[in-house]
Design an enzyme around this catalytic site. Sequence first.
Site, PDB file in Angstrom:
ATOM      1  N   PHE A  76       0.864  -1.175   0.000  1.00 49.23           N
ATOM      2  CA  PHE A  76       0.000   0.000   0.000  1.00 49.23           C
ATOM      3  C   PHE A  76       0.900   1.225   0.000  1.00 49.23           C
ATOM      4  CE2 PHE A  76      -2.387  -3.437   1.833  1.00 49.23           C
ATOM      5  CZ  PHE A  76      -3.575  -3.340   1.143  1.00 49.23           C
ATOM      6  N   PHE A  78       3.276   4.244  -2.796  1.00 45.72           N
ATOM      7  CA  PHE A  78       3.651   4.725  -4.124  1.00 45.72           C
ATOM      8  C   PHE A  78       5.154   4.599  -4.273  1.00 45.72           C
ATOM      9  CE2 PHE A  78      -0.343   7.101  -3.353  1.00 45.72           C
ATOM     10  CZ  PHE A  78      -1.046   6.681  -4.468  1.00 45.72           C
TER      11      PHE A  78
END
Length: 173
Positions: A76, A78
Amino acid sequence: MQIERLEKVFLAIGVAFLTFALIAIAASVFMSNIHLPRPEARVNPRELASTEPFNNPGFHELEPGKWEAAITAFRFGFGGFPSVEVDGQRVSQIEVPAGTEITFHATSLDVIHGIMIEGTDINTMVIPGEVSKFRFTFNEPGTYLVICHEYCGTQHHVMYARIVVTEAGAVAA
Ligand code: CUA
């Protein structure tokens, strides 16, 4: 079969309007090239390590004021954002000077994610196998929250990163 005169008028108006609408749609598709968003490119999610630009994820300054970013969304987080410590917590965060134009290329390593950047018009889906490309010039100093806005699992609500835009002239990380 008997058709009333007014009925004929309404039928004629209906056919005329449908014809007009079809011509309008055809004109927007073939003359103005209006279409649904298409992926910038397709990639094999299993071969990102050897696929440009995701073999070199992160933010890269191409020239002063012009940056490029290769972002890999995953459950979870970027990928591509530097991990920095802010107030004793690890945060995915990049610092750029005001006026920086960033061209993002984003894809997903696993499931469908989203990227929305607060305070901008950036709002896109990030789909495994597809590359989403978007660009924004960060003129206003401040902290821009980058959030995943497609439900992607139990920790969806903590999937975020930050873009910190500093006063122009300040040193960027
Ligand atoms: Cu990723 Cu929600």
